[in-house]
Design an enzyme around this catalytic site. Structure first.
Site, short mmCIF file in Angstrom:
data_model
loop_
_atom_site.label_atom_id
_atom_site.label_comp_id
_atom_site.label_asym_id
_atom_site.label_seq_id
_atom_site.Cartn_x
_atom_site.Cartn_y
_atom_site.Cartn_z
N ASN A 1 -4.33 -10.86 -3.49
CA ASN A 1 -4.28 -10.23 -2.17
C ASN A 1 -3.84 -8.78 -2.29
O ASN A 1 -4.02 -7.99 -1.36
CB ASN A 1 -3.37 -11.01 -1.21
CG ASN A 1 -2.01 -11.32 -1.79
OD1 ASN A 1 -1.77 -11.17 -3.00
ND2 ASN A 1 -1.10 -11.78 -0.96
N GLY B 1 -4.05 -4.95 -3.82
CA GLY B 1 -5.03 -4.04 -4.39
C GLY B 1 -4.31 -2.78 -4.80
O GLY B 1 -3.80 -2.05 -3.96
N HIS B 2 -4.22 -2.56 -6.10
CA HIS B 2 -3.51 -1.37 -6.60
C HIS B 2 -4.53 -0.37 -7.13
O HIS B 2 -5.39 -0.72 -7.92
CB HIS B 2 -2.54 -1.76 -7.71
CG HIS B 2 -1.41 -2.62 -7.23
ND1 HIS B 2 -0.58 -3.30 -8.06
CD2 HIS B 2 -0.99 -2.91 -5.98
CE1 HIS B 2 0.32 -3.98 -7.35
NE2 HIS B 2 0.08 -3.76 -6.07
N ARG C 1 -6.18 0.84 8.19
CA ARG C 1 -4.73 0.56 8.26
C ARG C 1 -4.12 1.22 9.49
O ARG C 1 -4.46 2.35 9.83
CB ARG C 1 -4.05 1.09 7.00
CG ARG C 1 -4.48 0.35 5.75
CD ARG C 1 -3.86 0.96 4.50
NE ARG C 1 -4.31 0.26 3.31
CZ ARG C 1 -4.35 0.80 2.09
NH1 ARG C 1 -3.95 2.04 1.90
NH2 ARG C 1 -4.77 0.08 1.06
N GLY D 1 -0.36 13.75 -5.19
CA GLY D 1 -1.82 13.66 -5.30
C GLY D 1 -2.20 12.31 -5.87
O GLY D 1 -1.32 11.52 -6.24
N LEU E 1 3.35 12.62 -0.49
CA LEU E 1 4.02 13.72 0.20
C LEU E 1 3.00 14.80 0.58
O LEU E 1 3.14 15.47 1.60
CB LEU E 1 5.12 14.31 -0.70
CG LEU E 1 6.08 15.25 0.02
CD1 LEU E 1 6.92 14.50 1.06
CD2 LEU E 1 7.01 15.95 -0.97
N ASP F 1 0.81 -1.22 0.00
CA ASP F 1 0.00 0.00 0.00
C ASP F 1 0.84 1.27 0.00
O ASP F 1 0.47 2.28 0.58
CB ASP F 1 -0.98 0.00 1.20
CG ASP F 1 -1.80 -1.26 1.20
OD1 ASP F 1 -2.28 -1.64 0.12
OD2 ASP F 1 -1.96 -1.87 2.27
N LYS G 1 2.12 1.88 -5.28
CA LYS G 1 2.79 1.37 -6.50
C LYS G 1 1.95 1.65 -7.75
O LYS G 1 2.48 1.99 -8.80
CB LYS G 1 3.04 -0.14 -6.39
CG LYS G 1 4.07 -0.50 -5.34
CD LYS G 1 4.26 -2.01 -5.23
CE LYS G 1 3.14 -2.71 -4.49
NZ LYS G 1 3.00 -2.33 -3.06
N THR H 1 -9.46 -5.36 1.64
CA THR H 1 -10.17 -5.84 2.83
C THR H 1 -11.08 -4.79 3.47
O THR H 1 -11.93 -5.15 4.29
CB THR H 1 -9.14 -6.26 3.91
OG1 THR H 1 -8.29 -5.13 4.17
CG2 THR H 1 -8.29 -7.42 3.43
P1 IMP Z 1 -1.92 -12.69 2.82
O1 IMP Z 1 -0.93 -12.16 1.83
O2 IMP Z 1 -3.34 -12.46 2.40
O3 IMP Z 1 -1.64 -14.09 3.22
O4 IMP Z 1 -1.76 -11.80 4.16
C1 IMP Z 1 -0.57 -11.83 4.95
C2 IMP Z 1 -0.25 -10.45 5.50
O5 IMP Z 1 0.16 -9.60 4.42
C3 IMP Z 1 -1.44 -9.74 6.16
O6 IMP Z 1 -0.92 -8.90 7.20
C4 IMP Z 1 -1.99 -8.87 5.04
O7 IMP Z 1 -2.70 -7.76 5.52
C5 IMP Z 1 -0.70 -8.45 4.34
N1 IMP Z 1 -0.88 -8.14 2.91
C6 IMP Z 1 -0.97 -9.00 1.88
N2 IMP Z 1 -1.11 -8.36 0.72
C7 IMP Z 1 -1.09 -7.05 1.01
C8 IMP Z 1 -1.17 -5.87 0.21
O8 IMP Z 1 -1.27 -5.89 -1.02
N3 IMP Z 1 -1.12 -4.69 0.89
C9 IMP Z 1 -0.99 -4.64 2.23
N4 IMP Z 1 -0.89 -5.70 3.02
C10 IMP Z 1 -0.95 -6.90 2.40
MG MG Z 2 -2.84 -2.09 -1.78
#
Ligand code: IMP
Ligand code: MG
Length: 332
Positions: free
Chosen positions: A40, A42-43, A254, A322, A281, A13, A16, A250
């Site tokens: 997993n 999210g961009h 954060r 921004g 920034l 996060d 990127k 999710t």
């Molecule tokens: P998993 O990758 O879903 O198995 O999660 C393992 C850990 O990595 C957890 O703390 C997630 O919140 C974190 N995580 C996985 N992918 C991301 C991402 O793209 N951004 C932020 N945290 C991530």
């Molecule tokens: Mg993300």
């Protein structure tokens, strides 16, 4: 034309998507290949007020001439991928490596219960259990998946051939270096290595191919899920600074902390980073919002950037000011 790898510096996060979309729109890569774990991630990409949230496709999708590929190391959730392909109308330029492993319903279910949910706080997207099956060599691969049949290809071959022809290739990492299974804060990590070397391996190019490694850091830290976060702020302090963010996969709030120079230095070491991209920034220094020239930044913001360059030992080449791809200071 270079081969460029973009990776997350810390806990994911970092923004990127924003940096990659800027590079894609300005420098028009021939091919963009997604490495990393899987959906997993999210961009978020914002162009002309349009928000695109991507979990499978490369963020370079915003540049219409770029071919989009998914490297063999990546886990594919076919439903999520097909939805993104159709939403972005990129049927004609998407290729999935035949060896990508497939996330099945049972993996998602397993990721939403027990120790993965309660202790680690995973994203619940099935990536850990799917990688586990992959290691046990019982998982399904992309070439056996009917829905993907029109998209299957040999991504490592195509990428290496493009590099032979001196084409510009962009490799997109996911997550962040401190979530690496090997180099991160184990056991509070994701299910693979996600450093620059791993992204190359996901795609199938050797280390001598890479020209530049851009490590993306946000101007402050955030972390979702469990695990250490030095200097963590309480909720009221986080809100007061305007650093509250919600996970794009999710929806979880954060956790936040100030920029960590030591962690950043270690991340540059682990990735052999050649450039830093510093995002948000404007969240730390609001008067930076929308700036496109370094000289227009207020003195305290420039001091912060120079402090990072000095203490981390790597030039800051891109500065995000921004949400839009265009809100950037490009010092390259
Ligand atoms: P998993 O990758 O879903 O198995 O999660 C393992 C850990 O990595 C957890 O703390 C997630 O919140 C974190 N995580 C996985 N992918 C991301 C991402 O793209 N951004 C932020 N945290 C991530
Ligand atoms: Mg993300």
């Amino acid at each position: 034309m270079p081969c460029l790898v973009v990776v997350g510096g810390v806990f994911g996060d970092e923004g990127k998507g924003k940096i990659i979309s800027h590079i894609a729109l300005r420098y028009h890569p021939e091919i963009a290949v997604r490495g990393g774990v899987g959906p997993n991630a999210g961009h978020t990409v914002v162009t002309n007020d349009k928000i695109l949230k991507l979990r499978m496709l490369p963020c370079a999708v915003v540049n219409k001439s770029t071919r989009l590929m998914i490297g063999a190391g990546v886990l594919v959730d076919p439903r999520i991928l097909m939805k993104e392909v159709s939403e972005t109308n990129s049927q004609d330029r998407t290729t999935v490596d035949r060896n990508c492993a497939i996330i099945e319903e049972k993996h998602v279910e397993a990721d939403r219960t027990g120790h993965l949910k309660e202790k680690i706080g995973t994203t619940g997207t099935g990536t850990g259990p799917a990688n586990s099956d992959r290691v046990l060599r019982v998982g399904k691969i992309a070439q056996d998946e009917q829905i993907l049949r029109d998209y299957i290809g040999d991504v490592s071959l195509e990428t290496n051939e493009a590099l032979d022809q001196k084409k510009f290739v962009l490799l997109e990492g996911t997550q962040g270096t401190m979530l690496s299974l090997y180099h991160g804060t184990y056991p509070y990590v994701t299910s693979k290595d996600v450093s620059a070397s791993a992204i190359c391996s996901d795609v199938g190019i050797g280390p001598k191919r890479v020209d530049e490694v851009i490590v993306v850091f946000k101007a402050y830290l955030t972390r979702v899920g469990a695990g250490p976060l030095d200097g963590e702020l309480d909720l009221s302090e986080t809100m007061q600074r305007g650093w509250q963010e919600f996970g794009s996969v999710t929806g979880r709030l954060r956790r936040a902390a100030p920029f960590d120079y030591e962690l950043a230095k270690r991340s540059i070491m682990l990735n052999s980073g050649t450039q830093i991209a510093l995002t948000k920034l404007d969240t730390v220094f609001p008067s930076c919002a929308g700036a496109k020239e370094y000289s227009k930044l207020p003195l305290e913001a420039r001091h912060f950037v120079e402090e990072i360059e000095g203490r981390v030992g790597c030039p800051v080449s891109y500065i995000g000011t921004g949400a839009e791809a265009e809100d950037i200071i490009d010092r390259t």
